[in-house]
Motif scaffolding. Structure first.
Motif, PDB file in Angstrom:
ATOM      1  N   MET A   1       4.154  32.302  -0.440  1.00 37.22           N
ATOM      2  CA  MET A   1       3.049  32.016  -1.330  1.00 37.22           C
ATOM      3  C   MET A   1       2.765  30.509  -1.311  1.00 37.22           C
ATOM      4  O   MET A   1       3.683  29.710  -1.396  1.00 37.22           O
ATOM      5  N   THR A   2       1.532  30.138  -1.239  1.00 36.45           N
ATOM      6  CA  THR A   2       1.140  28.732  -1.199  1.00 36.45           C
ATOM      7  C   THR A   2       1.202  28.130  -2.597  1.00 36.45           C
ATOM      8  O   THR A   2       0.650  28.687  -3.538  1.00 36.45           O
ATOM      9  N   PRO A   3       1.892  26.979  -2.756  1.00 38.15           N
ATOM     10  CA  PRO A   3       1.910  26.325  -4.068  1.00 38.15           C
ATOM     11  C   PRO A   3       0.495  25.946  -4.496  1.00 38.15           C
ATOM     12  O   PRO A   3      -0.358  25.662  -3.666  1.00 38.15           O
ATOM     13  N   VAL A   4       0.281  25.917  -5.785  1.00 39.25           N
ATOM     14  CA  VAL A   4      -1.044  25.633  -6.333  1.00 39.25           C
ATOM     15  C   VAL A   4      -1.574  24.293  -5.850  1.00 39.25           C
ATOM     16  O   VAL A   4      -2.732  24.187  -5.482  1.00 39.25           O
ATOM     17  N   HIS A   5      -0.746  23.275  -5.846  1.00 33.32           N
ATOM     18  CA  HIS A   5      -1.238  21.953  -5.458  1.00 33.32           C
ATOM     19  C   HIS A   5      -1.669  21.885  -4.004  1.00 33.32           C
ATOM     20  O   HIS A   5      -2.383  20.980  -3.619  1.00 33.32           O
ATOM     21  N   GLU A   6      -1.248  22.858  -3.173  1.00 33.94           N
ATOM     22  CA  GLU A   6      -1.670  22.878  -1.781  1.00 33.94           C
ATOM     23  C   GLU A   6      -2.900  23.750  -1.563  1.00 33.94           C
ATOM     24  O   GLU A   6      -3.481  23.751  -0.496  1.00 33.94           O
ATOM     25  N   MET A   7      -3.263  24.541  -2.565  1.00 33.67           N
ATOM     26  CA  MET A   7      -4.465  25.356  -2.452  1.00 33.67           C
ATOM     27  C   MET A   7      -5.674  24.448  -2.603  1.00 33.67           C
ATOM     28  O   MET A   7      -5.664  23.545  -3.427  1.00 33.67           O
ATOM     29  N   GLY A   8      -6.699  24.687  -1.848  1.00 33.01           N
ATOM     30  CA  GLY A   8      -7.911  23.886  -1.980  1.00 33.01           C
ATOM     31  C   GLY A   8      -8.578  24.127  -3.320  1.00 33.01           C
ATOM     32  O   GLY A   8      -8.374  25.159  -3.946  1.00 33.01           O
ATOM     33  N   ALA A   9      -9.369  23.169  -3.749  1.00 30.67           N
ATOM     34  CA  ALA A   9     -10.068  23.301  -5.034  1.00 30.67           C
ATOM     35  C   ALA A   9     -10.969  24.529  -5.046  1.00 30.67           C
ATOM     36  O   ALA A   9     -11.227  25.098  -6.084  1.00 30.67           O
ATOM     37  N   ALA A  10     -11.419  24.944  -3.851  1.00 35.84           N
ATOM     38  CA  ALA A  10     -12.339  26.074  -3.770  1.00 35.84           C
ATOM     39  C   ALA A  10     -11.604  27.392  -3.476  1.00 35.84           C
ATOM     40  O   ALA A  10     -12.239  28.391  -3.219  1.00 35.84           O
ATOM     41  N   SER A  11     -10.286  27.389  -3.520  1.00 38.64           N
ATOM     42  CA  SER A  11      -9.516  28.588  -3.220  1.00 38.64           C
ATOM     43  C   SER A  11      -9.873  29.723  -4.178  1.00 38.64           C
ATOM     44  O   SER A  11      -9.855  29.537  -5.394  1.00 38.64           O
ATOM     45  N   PRO A  12     -10.197  30.909  -3.644  1.00 37.70           N
ATOM     46  CA  PRO A  12     -10.523  32.048  -4.522  1.00 37.70           C
ATOM     47  C   PRO A  12      -9.370  32.417  -5.450  1.00 37.70           C
ATOM     48  O   PRO A  12      -9.590  32.775  -6.598  1.00 37.70           O
ATOM     49  N   THR A  13      -8.137  32.299  -4.959  1.00 35.37           N
ATOM     50  CA  THR A  13      -6.972  32.621  -5.792  1.00 35.37           C
ATOM     51  C   THR A  13      -6.874  31.653  -6.967  1.00 35.37           C
ATOM     52  O   THR A  13      -6.645  32.058  -8.106  1.00 35.37           O
ATOM     53  N   ARG A  14      -7.080  30.381  -6.677  1.00 36.89           N
ATOM     54  CA  ARG A  14      -6.993  29.369  -7.738  1.00 36.89           C
ATOM     55  C   ARG A  14      -8.145  29.531  -8.745  1.00 36.89           C
ATOM     56  O   ARG A  14      -7.947  29.395  -9.947  1.00 36.89           O
ATOM     57  N   ARG A  15      -9.344  29.820  -8.239  1.00 30.41           N
ATOM     58  CA  ARG A  15     -10.493  30.033  -9.139  1.00 30.41           C
ATOM     59  C   ARG A  15     -10.273  31.237 -10.031  1.00 30.41           C
ATOM     60  O   ARG A  15     -10.570  31.217 -11.219  1.00 30.41           O
ATOM     61  N   ARG A  16      -9.758  32.324  -9.449  1.00 29.66           N
ATOM     62  CA  ARG A  16      -9.504  33.547 -10.214  1.00 29.66           C
ATOM     63  C   ARG A  16      -8.469  33.279 -11.317  1.00 29.66           C
ATOM     64  O   ARG A  16      -8.633  33.690 -12.454  1.00 29.66           O
ATOM     65  N   ALA A  17      -7.405  32.570 -10.964  1.00 28.25           N
ATOM     66  CA  ALA A  17      -6.368  32.236 -11.946  1.00 28.25           C
ATOM     67  C   ALA A  17      -6.943  31.354 -13.061  1.00 28.25           C
ATOM     68  O   ALA A  17      -6.655  31.569 -14.240  1.00 28.25           O
ATOM     69  N   ALA A  18      -7.772  30.378 -12.686  1.00 31.54           N
ATOM     70  CA  ALA A  18      -8.378  29.495 -13.690  1.00 31.54           C
ATOM     71  C   ALA A  18      -9.329  30.261 -14.595  1.00 31.54           C
ATOM     72  O   ALA A  18      -9.360  30.031 -15.809  1.00 31.54           O
ATOM     73  N   LEU A  19     -10.083  31.182 -14.026  1.00 34.61           N
ATOM     74  CA  LEU A  19     -10.988  31.996 -14.828  1.00 34.61           C
ATOM     75  C   LEU A  19     -10.218  32.877 -15.808  1.00 34.61           C
ATOM     76  O   LEU A  19     -10.569  32.965 -16.988  1.00 34.61           O
ATOM     77  N   LEU A  20      -9.165  33.514 -15.333  1.00 32.61           N
ATOM     78  CA  LEU A  20      -8.341  34.341 -16.224  1.00 32.61           C
ATOM     79  C   LEU A  20      -7.672  33.492 -17.303  1.00 32.61           C
ATOM     80  O   LEU A  20      -7.585  33.904 -18.462  1.00 32.61           O
ATOM     81  N   ARG A  21      -7.204  32.295 -16.923  1.00 31.93           N
ATOM     82  CA  ARG A  21      -6.578  31.395 -17.897  1.00 31.93           C
ATOM     83  C   ARG A  21      -7.590  31.000 -18.976  1.00 31.93           C
ATOM     84  O   ARG A  21      -7.294  31.051 -20.172  1.00 31.93           O
ATOM     85  N   PHE A  22      -8.802  30.645 -18.557  1.00 35.82           N
ATOM     86  CA  PHE A  22      -9.837  30.255 -19.514  1.00 35.82           C
ATOM     87  C   PHE A  22     -10.186  31.420 -20.442  1.00 35.82           C
ATOM     88  O   PHE A  22     -10.260  31.255 -21.660  1.00 35.82           O
TER      89      PHE A  22
END
Length: 126
Positions: A1-22
């Motif tokens: 699994m790629t660490p969050v800090h290595e995921m690009g700002a536009a990563s779908p996984t990171r966006r999905r996690a941020a949306l769920l967190r919000f």
């Protein structure tokens, strides 16, 4: 699994996690406010404002664009976990069962989506 800090700002996984967190945070704030308003409206407003302000002020370096007061990653995790748990608990106290169940399901999905970020946060000393 790629660490969050290595995921690009536009990563779908990171966006999905941020949306769920919000969404989880907004639901938690609403549930906490509703539950505490039954006791005292000033208390409800104060706690909700604190719930919004604390993660805005205390942040782990590298997790947000701006960090006012740097804290280790475990502190960021604790703040979010407390908000999530408080929101789910407050929903079962103040909301109809279907609303509480929906927020509980959202909270579980949000926590699962947060796991890669939390793993990374545990490596950051602040």
């Amino acid at each position: 699994m790629t660490p969050v800090h290595e995921m690009g700002a536009a990563s779908p996984t990171r966006r999905r996690a941020a949306l769920l967190r919000f969404a989880t945070e907004v639901g938690a704030w609403a549930a906490i406010g509703t539950a505490l308003a039954q006791i005292s409206l000033p208390l409800a407003i104060s706690v909700v404002l604190a719930s919004v302000a604390v993660p805005a002020v205390y942040a782990t370096p590298g997790d947000k664009h701006q960090t006012l007061i740097p804290v280790p990653g475990w502190v960021t995790i604790t703040i979010l976990a407390a908000t999530m748990a408080g929101g789910a608990t407050a929903a079962w106290i103040a909301w109809p069962w279907w609303g509480a169940a929906a927020l509980s399901a959202l909270t579980i999905a949000g926590a699962i989506a947060e796991l890669p970020r939390w793993r990374w946060l545990l490596t950051v000393r602040g």
